[in-house]
Scaffold this motif. Structure first.
Motif, mmCIF file in Angstrom:
data_model
loop_
_atom_site.group_PDB
_atom_site.id
_atom_site.type_symbol
_atom_site.label_atom_id
_atom_site.label_comp_id
_atom_site.label_asym_id
_atom_site.label_seq_id
_atom_site.Cartn_x
_atom_site.Cartn_y
_atom_site.Cartn_z
ATOM 1 N N ARG A 131 10.610 11.274 4.645
ATOM 2 C CA ARG A 131 12.007 11.050 4.324
ATOM 3 C C ARG A 131 12.222 9.890 3.353
ATOM 4 O O ARG A 131 13.309 9.711 2.844
ATOM 5 C CB ARG A 131 12.774 10.727 5.614
ATOM 6 N N ILE A 132 11.159 9.100 3.144
ATOM 7 C CA ILE A 132 11.317 7.914 2.295
ATOM 8 C C ILE A 132 10.873 8.294 0.882
ATOM 9 O O ILE A 132 9.688 8.490 0.639
ATOM 10 C CB ILE A 132 10.460 6.750 2.840
ATOM 11 N N PRO A 133 11.823 8.415 -0.067
ATOM 12 C CA PRO A 133 11.479 8.923 -1.403
ATOM 13 C C PRO A 133 10.333 8.153 -2.059
ATOM 14 O O PRO A 133 9.455 8.759 -2.675
ATOM 15 C CB PRO A 133 12.776 8.738 -2.195
ATOM 16 N N ASN A 134 10.304 6.813 -1.912
ATOM 17 C CA ASN A 134 9.252 6.016 -2.526
ATOM 18 C C ASN A 134 7.873 6.326 -1.995
ATOM 19 O O ASN A 134 6.875 6.061 -2.640
ATOM 20 C CB ASN A 134 9.534 4.523 -2.286
ATOM 21 N N GLN A 162 2.554 9.069 -2.059
ATOM 22 C CA GLN A 162 1.447 8.760 -1.152
ATOM 23 C C GLN A 162 1.286 9.845 -0.095
ATOM 24 O O GLN A 162 0.173 10.209 0.269
ATOM 25 C CB GLN A 162 1.691 7.422 -0.460
ATOM 26 N N VAL A 163 2.427 10.364 0.398
ATOM 27 C CA VAL A 163 2.370 11.452 1.382
ATOM 28 C C VAL A 163 1.627 12.644 0.780
ATOM 29 O O VAL A 163 0.750 13.232 1.421
ATOM 30 C CB VAL A 163 3.793 11.865 1.826
ATOM 31 N N ASN A 198 0.888 14.365 -9.273
ATOM 32 C CA ASN A 198 2.170 14.223 -9.974
ATOM 33 C C ASN A 198 2.412 12.757 -10.363
ATOM 34 O O ASN A 198 2.303 11.863 -9.526
ATOM 35 C CB ASN A 198 3.265 14.724 -9.030
ATOM 36 N N THR A 199 2.763 12.490 -11.631
ATOM 37 C CA THR A 199 3.044 11.111 -12.042
ATOM 38 C C THR A 199 4.342 10.589 -11.445
ATOM 39 O O THR A 199 4.450 9.414 -11.113
ATOM 40 C CB THR A 199 3.181 10.985 -13.584
ATOM 41 N N ALA A 200 5.356 11.452 -11.323
ATOM 42 C CA ALA A 200 6.697 10.993 -10.940
ATOM 43 C C ALA A 200 6.838 10.862 -9.429
ATOM 44 O O ALA A 200 6.122 11.492 -8.658
ATOM 45 C CB ALA A 200 7.733 11.978 -11.463
ATOM 46 N N ARG A 201 7.775 10.004 -9.025
ATOM 47 C CA ARG A 201 8.104 9.909 -7.605
ATOM 48 C C ARG A 201 8.979 11.079 -7.182
ATOM 49 O O ARG A 201 9.019 11.445 -6.017
ATOM 50 C CB ARG A 201 8.859 8.601 -7.326
ATOM 51 N N SER A 202 9.710 11.616 -8.160
ATOM 52 C CA SER A 202 10.604 12.737 -7.861
ATOM 53 C C SER A 202 9.779 13.983 -7.570
ATOM 54 O O SER A 202 8.691 14.159 -8.103
ATOM 55 C CB SER A 202 11.538 12.976 -9.046
#
Lengths: 275, 285
Positions: A235-238, A242-243, A39-43
């Motif tokens: 829990r860390i959106p940024n 990576q997760v 996925n390109t987006a962080r969202s």
């Protein structure tokens, strides 16, 4: 009557459809993990914004990820080594001998797997916190291995016992009749027939340890493992891209040992077996 | 084989000794320590001392009865659900799988070597407010924008069902695989209809699998906290979440130990009653 044609057609189709539905249910979440890794987006919203491999580089260059991965591998190797040694020794004893306390030994081996991981974890946590001074223990990679090994021993034990049951006793007797001593028989007859069971048990123990999070939560202190890193960073959106990438890599990596273990334990014609 | 010598009689003990010592040191002794910690009093600054304070047990039972009951309830729902979901599949693979039995079995097992945490993470993506499932339904206007599944019991139970499914499927398969098709034919020859054959032949023979599968599912579900943590909300906390918070956040060790001990005692009691109810002397053999 045609073999397998005992149920009415409706039941037969229903059971087939149920099997197909369950398999779909099992694999869709795995597919989702694969997709989101690119996925390109962080969202994390759907549909995903686009496809990219950029997060793979980011995750690979993240020192925390590397440290967690290294720790997970070390813990799994340690736990597997302990499990292989202690599990196969106990398997020999329980399979070959009838002795006082035999069922107690089996029970003790199974207990860590029969109780919820959280109880095992809590017990070790209490021992490290309150008996740490006496036993010289403090939260570390070593205590992670202790926790994992307790429930990995039974995995190796089960694999080896199952193989010993299927290995023909007459092979051992033949070897002895032909003049081999106990050690030679073990080295040239028993061990080769057990080898694949040991490899399979070891791989399963490795996979179990590599995946474990509940016992690890209570025995690791500030040490990181890969599942724990995922849990902490969810829990860390940024960190989510990576997760997802790490999750994808682990999915791919974890399929390999299982596939190999499955191939090794499958019945093959040349396997010596009791009838 | 050499005659039974003194050394021969000691062999099994020497072989089991390392494993028994390991589990005694790192499992039994920790259990005893945990039990003793549950009777301590104090706080993290001044330290904890053993005072035989048993009231922690009654206090925690009172304060966390909701979470205890919820864990029990979720455990029962999930166990019943996975039994219903996996029975037809295990039956089909065991009796109709033919040469592809092993392949089907591998297909069921493979997803479960993906770490538990990752499988749960995937459900978070699927059930998310803007995720694959709800996002799609919201985009086409079937669901209102405010609708959510995450943080509800449905999400936690769905995650638990997914995560613990093989623990039921495998023992069921093993039990059903031993079922001799000749028995089913015999039942038919003796004029049983399909339902009677299923109820009187298939089901009783599958019972050991149902028993083992139920225990293997219920026990870890009752002690889980990962699903409730990732997929649930304030109204879905399970007893595992309470233990985790007491130990890792509040550092209230006696309370965490007491709750763990109650959980263990409850599970052992439940297993005992369940075994009695099913009359398991013959099941275990």
């Amino acid at each position: 009557m045609v073999a397998g044609g005992m149920e009415p057609a409706a039941v037969r189709i229903g059971v087939r459809a149920a099997t197909a539905a369950v398999l779909a249910f099992l694999y869709i979440p795995i597919g989702v993990i694969v997709l989101y890794a690119f996925n390109t987006a962080r969202s994390q919203s759907w549909p995903i914004a686009g496809l990219t491999t950029k997060w793979f580089g980011v995750a690979w260059n993240n020192p925390d990820v590397r440290a967690a991965l290294a720790n997970s591998i070390k813990a799994a190797l340690g736990a597997t080594a302990v499990a292989l040694l202690l599990g196969s020794l106990a398997a020999f004893a329980v399979h070959r001998h009838r002795f006082f306390g035999r069922s107690t030994v089996s029970f003790l081996l199974i207990l860590p797997l029969a109780l919820p991981g959280i109880v095992t974890g809590m017990a070790l946590n209490s021992a490290i916190n309150f008996g740490g001074d006496i036993f010289g223990l403090s939260f570390s990679l070593f205590t992670i291995i202790l926790g994992h090994a307790t429930f990995c021993i039974v995995v190796v034990f089960n694999n080896v016992v199952a193989r010993l049951r299927r290995t023909s006793r007459s092979l051992v007797e033949a070897s002895m009749d032909l003049g081999a001593d106990g050690w030679q028989t073990f080295r040239y007859v028993t061990l080769p027939s057990l080898l694949t069971a040991l490899v399979a048990g070891g791989l399963l123990a490795f996979a179990l340890s590599f995946d474990e999070i509940i016992v690890t939560t209570f025995t690791s202190g500030s040490e990181m493992t890969l599942p724990k890193w995922i849990f902490n960073n969810l829990r860390i959106p940024n960190q989510r891209p990576q997760v997802n990438v790490v999750a994808f890599a682990v999915v791919v990596a974890s399929f390999i040992p299982v596939y190999v273990a499955q191939r090794l334990t499958q019945d093959r014609p040349h396997n010596p077996r009791a009838v | 084989m050499a005659a039974k010598s003194e050394r021969g009689r000691l062999t099994p003990y020497l072989l089991t000794l390392p494993g028994v010592l390991w589990l005694t040191a790192f499992f039994v002794v920790p259990m005893v320590t945990m039990f003793s910690v549950s009777f301590q009093e104090g706080n993290i600054y001044e330290g904890y001392r053993f005072t035989g304070h048993w009231q922690t047990y009654t206090d925690t039972l009172g304060s966390y009865s909701e979470q205890f009951l919820r864990s029990l309830w979720y455990g029962l729902i999930v166990t019943a659900a996975v039994l219903l979901i996996t029975f037809p599949m295990s039956y089909w693979i065991a009796l109709k799988g033919g040469k592809r039995k092993n392949l089907f079995l591998l297909m069921i097992l493979l997803p479960f070597f993906t770490p538990f945490i990752i499988r749960t993470l995937s459900w978070k993506l699927i059930l998310g407010d803007e995720g694959i499932f709800l996002g799609t339904l919201k985009n086409i206007g079937i669901l209102p924008d405010s609708y959510q599944v995450l943080a509800t019991p449905t999400a936690v139970i769905a995650g638990l069902i997914y995560n613990f499914l093989p623990f039921m499927a495998l023992p069921l398969y093993v039990a059903l695989e031993k079922l001799d098709p000749a028995l089913l034919e015999a039942a038919q020859d003796l004029y049983s209809n399909k339902r009677e054959t299923f109820m009187n032949v298939t089901l009783p023979l599958a019972l050991p699998g149902v028993f083992a599968g139920s225990l293997l599912t219920f026990i870890p579900v009752a002690g889980d906290f990962i699903n409730a943590e990732l997929l649930g909300g304030v109204n879905t906390t399970m007893i595992g979440n309470v233990i985790q918070r007491e130990i890792l956040v509040n550092l209230d060790y006696p309370e965490g130990a007491a709750i763990s001990f109650l959980l263990m005692a409850g599970i052992l009691l439940g297993v005992f009653l369940y075994a009695r109810a099913l009359g398991t002397e013959e099941l275990m053999g």
